[in-house]
Design a protein around this motif. Structure first.
Motif, short mmCIF file in Angstrom:
data_model
loop_
_atom_site.label_atom_id
_atom_site.label_comp_id
_atom_site.label_asym_id
_atom_site.label_seq_id
_atom_site.Cartn_x
_atom_site.Cartn_y
_atom_site.Cartn_z
N ASN A 176 62.53 55.80 42.53
CA ASN A 176 61.27 55.21 42.95
C ASN A 176 61.27 53.71 42.65
OD1 ASN A 176 58.69 54.67 43.69
ND2 ASN A 176 57.74 56.18 42.36
N THR A 195 58.78 51.76 43.90
CA THR A 195 57.41 51.27 44.10
C THR A 195 56.64 51.09 42.79
OG1 THR A 195 56.54 53.50 44.40
CG2 THR A 195 57.18 52.30 46.38
N HIS A 196 57.27 51.35 41.65
CA HIS A 196 56.55 51.21 40.38
C HIS A 196 55.99 49.81 40.18
CE1 HIS A 196 58.82 54.92 38.94
NE2 HIS A 196 57.54 55.23 38.94
N GLN A 242 53.02 49.22 42.47
CA GLN A 242 51.86 49.98 42.02
C GLN A 242 51.25 49.35 40.77
OE1 GLN A 242 53.80 53.82 41.95
NE2 GLN A 242 52.50 54.50 43.63
N TYR A 243 52.08 48.81 39.91
CA TYR A 243 51.57 48.10 38.73
C TYR A 243 50.76 46.88 39.17
CZ TYR A 243 51.69 46.25 33.99
OH TYR A 243 51.34 45.78 32.76
N VAL A 271 45.02 53.74 41.30
CA VAL A 271 46.42 53.58 41.66
C VAL A 271 47.14 54.93 41.61
CG1 VAL A 271 48.59 52.46 41.02
CG2 VAL A 271 46.46 51.18 40.96
N GLY A 272 46.76 55.78 40.68
CA GLY A 272 47.33 57.12 40.63
C GLY A 272 47.00 57.91 41.89
N GLY A 291 49.26 56.69 44.55
CA GLY A 291 50.58 57.28 44.32
C GLY A 291 50.66 58.72 44.77
N MET A 292 49.58 59.48 44.55
CA MET A 292 49.56 60.87 45.00
C MET A 292 49.59 60.96 46.53
SD MET A 292 46.93 62.60 42.22
CE MET A 292 46.12 63.47 43.49
N ILE A 336 50.94 58.72 48.55
CA ILE A 336 52.31 58.37 48.95
C ILE A 336 53.24 59.55 48.74
CG2 ILE A 336 54.30 56.94 48.33
CD1 ILE A 336 52.32 54.65 47.80
N GLU A 337 53.09 60.23 47.63
CA GLU A 337 53.97 61.37 47.33
C GLU A 337 53.75 62.51 48.31
OE1 GLU A 337 55.37 65.06 45.86
OE2 GLU A 337 53.22 64.59 45.87
N THR A 342 61.18 54.18 49.20
CA THR A 342 60.40 53.54 48.13
C THR A 342 60.64 52.03 48.08
OG1 THR A 342 62.09 54.08 46.48
CG2 THR A 342 60.26 55.63 46.74
#
Length: 140
Positions: free
Chosen positions: A18, A20-21, A24-25, A54-55, A58-59, A61-62, A81
């Motif tokens: 991943n 994208t961390h 996303q931060y 942001v979580g 992320g969900m 995107i997942e 990613t």
């Protein structure tokens, strides 16, 4: 004999590389900033809400993208990613630019008074551009 690691490598929980961390931060930092400045939410509430927002992203995107890649080669997850990180960063860069907001200048001193930097710049063989910048600082 059975090995504890999978034959495809050990990429922990999702088996996806991943990239994208960082993006996303950055989204979390912007989210907290907007909650504080635009919506007027308090610091502690913004500190609690930003990671949840942001979580959630992320969900999404997942569920929409990464879930389809679990059984494929790792290169597909890496490319997806990495591309998402570039898209997210590009959207923010396009909207807000690459440089920060400049600090505002201090209010000028009372009318007619000059600062020490202006008086030292205009003595001697100063150019007209230096004089005009000092005149702007004096408010004339």
């Amino acid at each position: 004999m059975r090995c504890s690691r999978s034959a495809r490598g050990d990429f922990r929980l999702l088996n996806i590389i991943n990239f994208t961390h960082g993006a996303q931060y950055m989204m979390g930092a912007f989210c907290a900033y907007f909650l504080l400045t635009k919506l007027g939410i308090g610091y502690w509430w913004a500190l609690a809400i930003a990671p949840l927002a942001v979580g959630f992203v992320g969900m999404v995107i997942e569920r929409l993208m990464l879930a389809r890649l679990y059984k494929l080669d790792h290169l597909y997850g890496l490319l997806l990613t990495f591309g998402l990180a570039l898209i997210i960063q590009g959207l923010f860069r396009n909207e807000y630019g690459t440089s920060g907001i400049p600090m505002p200048y201090r209010k000028s001193s009372p009318a007619g008074a000059t600062s020490a930097s202006c008086s030292s710049r205009t003595t001697g063989h100063g150019s007209s551009s230096r004089r005009s910048s000092c005149a702007l600082r004096r408010g004339s």
